[in-house]
Motif scaffolding. Structure first.
Motif, PDB file in Angstrom:
ATOM      1  N   ALA B 105       0.850  -1.194   0.000  1.00  0.00           N
ATOM      2  CA  ALA B 105       0.000   0.000   0.000  1.00  0.00           C
ATOM      3  C   ALA B 105       0.877   1.231   0.000  1.00  0.00           C
ATOM      4  O   ALA B 105       2.021   1.207   0.454  1.00  0.00           O
ATOM      5  N   ARG B 106       0.350   2.296  -0.541  1.00  0.00           N
ATOM      6  CA  ARG B 106       1.048   3.589  -0.500  1.00  0.00           C
ATOM      7  C   ARG B 106       0.007   4.676  -0.319  1.00  0.00           C
ATOM      8  O   ARG B 106      -0.821   4.897  -1.202  1.00  0.00           O
ATOM      9  N   GLY B 107       0.034   5.341   0.829  1.00  0.00           N
ATOM     10  CA  GLY B 107      -0.883   6.450   1.068  1.00  0.00           C
ATOM     11  C   GLY B 107      -0.335   7.730   0.469  1.00  0.00           C
ATOM     12  O   GLY B 107       0.835   7.787   0.074  1.00  0.00           O
ATOM     13  N   GLN B 110       3.071   9.202   1.616  1.00  0.00           N
ATOM     14  CA  GLN B 110       3.665   8.247   2.552  1.00  0.00           C
ATOM     15  C   GLN B 110       4.559   7.260   1.812  1.00  0.00           C
ATOM     16  O   GLN B 110       4.396   7.054   0.606  1.00  0.00           O
ATOM     17  N   VAL B 113       4.298   0.639   1.849  1.00  0.00           N
ATOM     18  CA  VAL B 113       4.280  -0.360   2.923  1.00  0.00           C
ATOM     19  C   VAL B 113       4.112  -1.728   2.270  1.00  0.00           C
ATOM     20  O   VAL B 113       3.204  -1.908   1.456  1.00  0.00           O
TER      21      VAL B 113
END
Lengths: 234, 198
Positions: B105-107, B110, B113
């Motif tokens: 995931a990548r916010g 951010q 992850v």
């Protein structure tokens, strides 16, 4: 012949009586208050539907009470994972907004001792909450109260179902207070060691198809500020 | 006859108690662990995931062909950057021994992850947090952050690598994900404050 019949009748009655005593043993009743309900620390509350058919994906060996969903999902039929289930579900915060994703992997545990009122399931949660980061929760769950209060009455009922309101904490360890161990992996919670509790609210259960209406809740307790500061020091 | 009946009740209750005590309610099937000793210390265990046959789920918003068929990925914005997969995990003998979850995931603003959770029912589970970029040979390394039961006292490293299939066999997988777990015991602080400061 008469003596043999009397012995057999006695054996059956004795075994049944033992089963009844075991099932309604008051010493295995609810432990009461959740250990996190009196905490002053910051808590994350996550709600999810505990009904497998309402999850994104649910799979097991294909022969258990709950049916895999969607129907064509790969089943866990191999011997080492036959007693395991996997559930992927949306996690919602206290305001019912989508907070992230949760994946629960559960396996029946060899530490189950029905004699002690312990129907144990070893489970782990992987949680990804964009606001907080990723978390890993590991716990032993005890389903004995659920079996006694919901599943057994449903099995005994003529309609094979149970309706009502049953609320209970499932988490029974590994923490000393019966809490789950939670580790932060990334984001705001990276490196933190926390405690958690999973609870279940059941409104309807069928002995044929399993949970019909039920909600789960995970409560995760952040460490106190001093603990966070100590953890964050190099 | 009444005495026999009462004796039967006692015997039945004792037999039920004895059976519950002696017979295991749950018996997990076990495969022998294949663990080798690393040259620089610690133990190494290799897992593999045959793709596509061991893939249980691909969860992402943009999947052209969702797996499993019929999967409906939630439309919520907070799940938009996520790519979550669930697999069966095999040991080095190509026998299924557990279930694994990989999430990437990548916010907004951010770092990426990438996490792995390996769940081996007879042994326990481990959680690893990976680096966001793969290194030499497409190998991505990560740190084992936590574990349960057998893995609880261990820390160490996990690496993942995609290995393309070189064989022409019919029905062979397109390739496999190789996971190498290197376990070392956690460092324990010495007992007592005096020893800790010396």
């Amino acid at each position: 012949m008469k003596f043999l019949a009397a012995l057999l009748a006695g054996l059956l009655l004795g075994a049944a009586s033992f089963g009844a005593v075991l099932l309604y043993n008051p010493l295995t009743s609810d432990r009461g208050l959740s250990p996190l309900s009196v905490s002053d620390a910051e808590l994350i509350t996550l709600n999810f539907s505990a009904v497998p058919s309402e999850s994104i994906v649910y799979t097991n060996d294909g022969e258990s009470l709950h049916e895999p969903t969607p129907g064509k999902v790969l089943q866990l039929w191999e011997a080492p994972i036959r007693q395991t289930s996997a559930m992927v579900t949306v996690m919602r915060d206290g305001r019912n907004r989508v907070a992230g994703l949760g994946v629960k992997l559960s396996s029946k545990s060899e530490s189950t001792h029905l004699l002690h009122g312990e129907a144990i399931v070893d489970s782990v949660w992987y949680l990804y909450l964009p606001e907080h980061g990723s978390l890993f929760l590991q716990q032993s769950e005890n389903y004995w109260r659920f079996i006694r209060d919901v599943a057994f009455p449903a099995w005994r009922s003529s309609a094979n179902s149970w309706r009502g309101n049953w609320l209970g904490d499932l988490t029974a360890g590994p923490g000393a207070l019966g809490t789950a161990a939670v580790s932060g992996g990334s984001g705001r919670v990276a490196g933190l060691e926390m405690a958690g509790v999973e609870s279940l609210l059941v409104r309807a259960f069928s002995a044929d198809t399993g949970l019909v209406s039920a909600d789960g809740r995970l409560i995760i307790e952040f460490p106190e500020y001093e603990d966070v500061a100590a953890t964050a020091q190099p | 006859m009444l005495k026999t009946f009462f004796f039967g009740i006692l015997l039945g209750a004792l037999a039920a108690a004895g059976a519950l005590y002696a017979l295991p309610a749950v018996d997990q099937a076990r495969e022998a662990s294949i663990v080798s000793v690393a040259p620089n210390g610690g133990n190494v265990e290799v897992f593999r995931i045959n793709v596509p046959m061991d893939r249980v789920m691909i969860g992402t918003r943009d999947a052209a062909r969702p797996l499993p068929p019929g999967l409906e990925w939630p439309a919520a914005d907070v799940l938009a950057s996520m790519h979550t997969e669930v697999f069966k995990i095999r040991n080095a003998r190509d026998t299924v021994v557990g279930v694994g979850v990989r999430n990437a995931a990548r916010g907004a603003g951010q770092a990426a992850v990438v996490d792995w959770v390996l769940h081996l029912p007879a042994r326990g589970s481990l959680f690893a947090n990976m680096e966001d970029a793969a290194g030499d040979g497409g190998r991505r390394s990560g740190t084992i952050r936590s574990g349960s039961r057998e893995f609880a006292p261990l820390s160490g490293f996990l690496t993942e690598r995609w290995v393309e299939n070189a064989s022409d066999d019919e029905g062979a997988p397109a390739g496999h994900i190789e996971l190498v777990a290197a376990y070392v015991g956690r460092l324990e602080a010495p007992d007592g404050p005096d020893e800790a400061t010396e």
